[in-house]
Design an enzyme around this catalytic site. Sequence first.
Site, PDB file in Angstrom:
ATOM      1  N   ASN A  44      -5.204  12.366   0.438  1.00 33.76           N
ATOM      2  CA  ASN A  44      -4.321  11.489   1.262  1.00 33.76           C
ATOM      3  C   ASN A  44      -5.296  11.007   2.178  1.00 33.76           C
ATOM      4  OD1 ASN A  44      -1.748  10.673   1.743  1.00 33.76           O
ATOM      5  ND2 ASN A  44      -2.029  11.638   3.889  1.00 33.76           N
TER       6      ASN A  44
ATOM      7  N   ARG B 110       0.832  -0.967  -0.062  1.00 29.87           N
ATOM      8  CA  ARG B 110      -0.148   0.065   0.035  1.00 29.87           C
ATOM      9  C   ARG B 110       0.831   1.113  -0.038  1.00 29.87           C
ATOM     10  NH1 ARG B 110       2.282   2.143   3.905  1.00 29.87           N
ATOM     11  NH2 ARG B 110       0.742   3.697   3.816  1.00 29.87           N
TER      12      ARG B 110
ATOM     13  N   ARG C   5      -7.485   0.017  -6.823  1.00 34.67           N
ATOM     14  CA  ARG C   5      -7.717   1.137  -5.938  1.00 34.67           C
ATOM     15  C   ARG C   5      -7.721   2.415  -6.867  1.00 34.67           C
ATOM     16  NH1 ARG C   5      -4.232   1.220  -0.452  1.00 34.67           N
ATOM     17  NH2 ARG C   5      -6.322   2.057   0.041  1.00 34.67           N
TER      18      ARG C   5
ATOM     19  N   ASP D  79      -1.884  11.028  -2.095  1.00 33.51           N
ATOM     20  CA  ASP D  79      -2.359  10.028  -3.102  1.00 33.51           C
ATOM     21  C   ASP D  79      -2.672  10.527  -4.578  1.00 33.51           C
ATOM     22  OD1 ASP D  79      -2.894   8.481  -0.318  1.00 33.51           O
ATOM     23  OD2 ASP D  79      -2.616   6.986  -1.850  1.00 33.51           O
TER      24      ASP D  79
ATOM     25  N   GLN E 275      -2.094   2.577   9.866  1.00 34.45           N
ATOM     26  CA  GLN E 275      -1.091   2.709   9.370  1.00 34.45           C
ATOM     27  C   GLN E 275       0.211   3.375  10.239  1.00 34.45           C
ATOM     28  OE1 GLN E 275      -3.789   2.862   7.777  1.00 34.45           O
ATOM     29  NE2 GLN E 275      -3.722   2.358   5.667  1.00 34.45           N
TER      30      GLN E 275
END
Length: 348
Positions: A250, A47, A92, A240, A199
């Site tokens: 993000n 990821r 994704r 992102d 995360q």
Amino acid sequence: MNNVKAIKWENDSLVLLDCTKLPIKEEYIICKNYTDLIDAINCLAVRGAPAIGIAAAYGVVLAAQEAQGKAGSKADHLGYINEAIQELAATRPTAVNLFWALDRIKEVLGKVSGASEEVIRDRLLKEAETMYAEDIACNMKIGENGNEVVPQGASILTHCNAGALATAAYGTALGVVRAAHDAGKDIHVFADETRPLLQGARLTAWEMTQEGIPCTLITDSMAGYVMKLGRVDLVITGADRITLNGDTANKIGTYSLAVLAKEHGIPFYIAAPLSTIDITLKSGEEIEIEERDKREVKCLFGVQTAPEAVNAFNPAFDVTPNEYITGIITEKGILRPPYEVSIGNLFR
Ligand code: MRU
């Protein structure tokens, strides 16, 4: 340079450090087929925007290997690889690096499509390896550029994981942290836990511990209080997808942090490579936000933490409007507002 390697190409396979198992276990997933990688991306074993892009590029190499000697005709062989590209692209939606990497691989495929199956596979592998090496070089440069805005003794708050585990190595936001630490600045990191999938707690805290960088873990809801106490000097997160006007998608929770930072007069930086900037989109409203399974909100490590009957909402990302962003740290320098101008100039 740190030793954390989330992605490796070994023995014609893609080897991924399984981010779902960290920090309890350091386990690797060996992807021999591109569908193994699709599973790994979907469950977040790999990821982070740049890591997803690089892994997908290697995924196309896996598809080319699978098709070698098996497809009946040239068209079947190329058809198999193109199908893999489409399936990888459907994993994704938010991180643009996935599409950026697949477009780059597709371009190479287009150029060598007339060559033998072996040549095609080798050329795709070469491109994936180039992307991997370029990502590390970018991150080192982002670290060097970002170090300029980190004061001596700074306390840096970060969200999610934009580190070595989210890239080929070194990281973007954590690349800046690493560079400041290596420069002897005596820095400290506040890692947001980052619900629902933690995360920050699992990955950023692990990376910082591995590296010996002082780090304090907080739950997401503590960020405002910690800022109010005057214990945060700057916020740095990854991204992102960044649109032409500087709006930035993000990990969910980034927007709240940016608003809190503005309220407390704390600089808020995004650290990202140019491959995260999507100049085809004018503003953040156009970014597709991935919505994940509601069970991620209602459970923690498979243990239910909410009534079965309750509804839940699980957007994986949010968009921080450009007016909250002090600067975007890239490999080409720090972009400043107005971003239409600074980003526009860079891509012109
Ligand atoms: O859902 P994830 O873990 O892939 O989300 C990752 C992030 O939001 C990161 O901050 C972003 O991808 C930048 S990684 C350098």
